[in-house]
Design a protein around this motif. Sequence first.
Motif, mmCIF file in Angstrom:
data_model
loop_
_atom_site.group_PDB
_atom_site.id
_atom_site.type_symbol
_atom_site.label_atom_id
_atom_site.label_comp_id
_atom_site.label_asym_id
_atom_site.label_seq_id
_atom_site.Cartn_x
_atom_site.Cartn_y
_atom_site.Cartn_z
ATOM 1 N N ALA A 145 60.139 140.852 116.164
ATOM 2 C CA ALA A 145 61.432 141.239 115.602
ATOM 3 C C ALA A 145 61.391 141.171 114.083
ATOM 4 O O ALA A 145 60.647 140.368 113.503
ATOM 5 C CB ALA A 145 62.532 140.317 116.125
ATOM 6 N N GLU A 146 62.200 142.014 113.445
ATOM 7 C CA GLU A 146 62.440 142.000 112.002
ATOM 8 C C GLU A 146 63.945 142.015 111.824
ATOM 9 O O GLU A 146 64.596 143.009 112.126
ATOM 10 C CB GLU A 146 61.787 143.211 111.320
ATOM 11 C CG GLU A 146 62.028 143.258 109.820
ATOM 12 C CD GLU A 146 61.351 144.456 109.163
ATOM 13 O OE1 GLU A 146 60.280 144.875 109.664
ATOM 14 O OE2 GLU A 146 61.904 144.975 108.180
ATOM 15 N N ILE A 147 64.516 140.896 111.343
ATOM 16 C CA ILE A 147 65.956 140.697 111.389
ATOM 17 C C ILE A 147 66.505 140.464 109.985
ATOM 18 O O ILE A 147 66.060 139.555 109.276
ATOM 19 C CB ILE A 147 66.311 139.482 112.279
ATOM 20 C CG1 ILE A 147 65.631 139.603 113.635
ATOM 21 C CG2 ILE A 147 67.814 139.319 112.408
ATOM 22 C CD1 ILE A 147 65.552 138.294 114.384
ATOM 23 N N SER A 148 67.481 141.264 109.576
ATOM 24 C CA SER A 148 68.194 141.025 108.319
ATOM 25 C C SER A 148 69.265 139.982 108.598
ATOM 26 O O SER A 148 70.217 140.243 109.344
ATOM 27 C CB SER A 148 68.830 142.318 107.803
ATOM 28 O OG SER A 148 67.848 143.260 107.459
ATOM 29 N N ILE A 149 69.115 138.795 108.000
ATOM 30 C CA ILE A 149 70.027 137.701 108.306
ATOM 31 C C ILE A 149 70.951 137.435 107.127
ATOM 32 O O ILE A 149 70.968 138.173 106.141
ATOM 33 C CB ILE A 149 69.234 136.429 108.663
ATOM 34 C CG1 ILE A 149 68.402 135.972 107.459
ATOM 35 C CG2 ILE A 149 68.336 136.669 109.863
ATOM 36 C CD1 ILE A 149 67.814 134.592 107.627
ATOM 37 N N CYS A 150 71.720 136.354 107.216
ATOM 38 C CA CYS A 150 72.634 135.986 106.143
ATOM 39 C C CYS A 150 71.855 135.693 104.858
ATOM 40 O O CYS A 150 70.804 135.058 104.905
ATOM 41 C CB CYS A 150 73.470 134.780 106.544
ATOM 42 S SG CYS A 150 72.584 133.478 107.422
ATOM 43 N N PRO A 151 72.353 136.151 103.700
ATOM 44 C CA PRO A 151 71.606 135.996 102.442
ATOM 45 C C PRO A 151 71.728 134.579 101.880
ATOM 46 O O PRO A 151 72.599 133.799 102.265
ATOM 47 C CB PRO A 151 72.281 137.007 101.515
ATOM 48 C CG PRO A 151 73.694 137.060 102.007
ATOM 49 C CD PRO A 151 73.610 136.901 103.501
ATOM 50 N N LEU A 152 70.835 134.271 100.954
ATOM 51 C CA LEU A 152 70.883 133.025 100.194
ATOM 52 C C LEU A 152 71.794 133.219 98.986
ATOM 53 O O LEU A 152 71.770 134.266 98.342
ATOM 54 C CB LEU A 152 69.475 132.656 99.724
ATOM 55 C CG LEU A 152 69.339 131.500 98.741
ATOM 56 C CD1 LEU A 152 69.734 130.186 99.390
ATOM 57 C CD2 LEU A 152 67.911 131.432 98.198
ATOM 58 N N ARG A 153 72.609 132.203 98.705
ATOM 59 C CA ARG A 153 73.519 132.275 97.548
ATOM 60 C C ARG A 153 73.136 131.213 96.529
ATOM 61 O O ARG A 153 73.006 130.039 96.864
ATOM 62 C CB ARG A 153 74.965 132.065 98.010
ATOM 63 C CG ARG A 153 75.970 131.942 96.869
ATOM 64 C CD ARG A 153 77.376 131.841 97.408
ATOM 65 N NE ARG A 153 78.274 131.177 96.480
ATOM 66 C CZ ARG A 153 79.564 130.969 96.705
ATOM 67 N NH1 ARG A 153 80.098 131.366 97.846
ATOM 68 N NH2 ARG A 153 80.304 130.339 95.806
ATOM 69 N N ILE A 154 72.973 131.637 95.266
ATOM 70 C CA ILE A 154 72.673 130.741 94.154
ATOM 71 C C ILE A 154 73.849 130.776 93.183
ATOM 72 O O ILE A 154 74.191 131.833 92.650
ATOM 73 C CB ILE A 154 71.384 131.155 93.408
ATOM 74 C CG1 ILE A 154 70.196 131.231 94.369
ATOM 75 C CG2 ILE A 154 71.107 130.196 92.256
ATOM 76 C CD1 ILE A 154 69.752 129.916 94.918
#
Length: 309
Positions: A145-154
């Motif tokens: 699988a290749e999954i676009s998940i929740c992004p990282l926030r800085i």
Amino acid sequence: MKWTAVFLVLLASSMILIGSSGNFREYESQRGVWVHISQGNESYIAYFCTEGGYSAVVTVEQGSFAEFNALTIRNQLGETLEARIEGDYSALLPDIDVELESGWVTLFDQEEYSFEGNVSVASGVPVGTYTIPIILYGSWDKGDAEISICPLRIDVIAPQVELTKTLIDGNTTVHIKTNQSWTMRIQVTNYGAEREFVIKDVIPAEFEVDLNRTSATNGTYTFTSQGAGDMGSTHMEWRVTVGAGESEYIDITIYTRLNPAGQQEFTSPGTYILNEGAELVGYGIKTDPITVEAVKEGDCCHHHRGCDG
């Protein structure tokens, strides 16, 4: 390969996970949901997102560095899973350096794993929020699988600490070959949560530290000679805990040495530094050195503070 997000499972209500690194320059808070990704009808990869929809929220000061947990996943496939993550840094400013753990990890059924990360922010980076898309890759015996998940926030914020160094006693213009002394004050002010700081400084070989006239309002300090014999530079380290909204300081008194030839420093006219500049370790914050001017007998100052004799 196609995949479908099939449901969200809320964690225990009002569950809040709070973590911070040992240097207290990183702040994380999470109230999250497990997101389950289905491969076929039976296999699942789960990952943890904050309530706001991020893999993690990291607050870091300008000119600072932080380590954090970037993403937590759980293997619910019913078989062994190989997984890794990859961040898309293309939209980041050049002076924000983010590194995510990118190697493959092996998870047995129902095992969890937290990928780590770190971020370095230059002092000139604008205050604001920056997001980094993350791809989760999974591979197992029955598929991948290749999954676009929740992004990282800085979240980049202004420095929560201030460091100053001032000359509180002694002349800035002196005659050569005369015994001179100065007292310098290093002060650290903390605008954030209580934390421990490490401050270092280097005093050149022309001077000796007068420990009887050196003291700090709090913390512990050491002075270590480095160099040939007793004539090397002196390295200071001050460890101090400073409460929220409070300040602490150390007063350091130094005096000119006799050089190996038995002559009193300074032996020739010129500009000399009393210290290399106090440094707040790990923050990229360093004060300017304090300088004095040595002049011949009969010469004196017109634009500097004081002149001995």
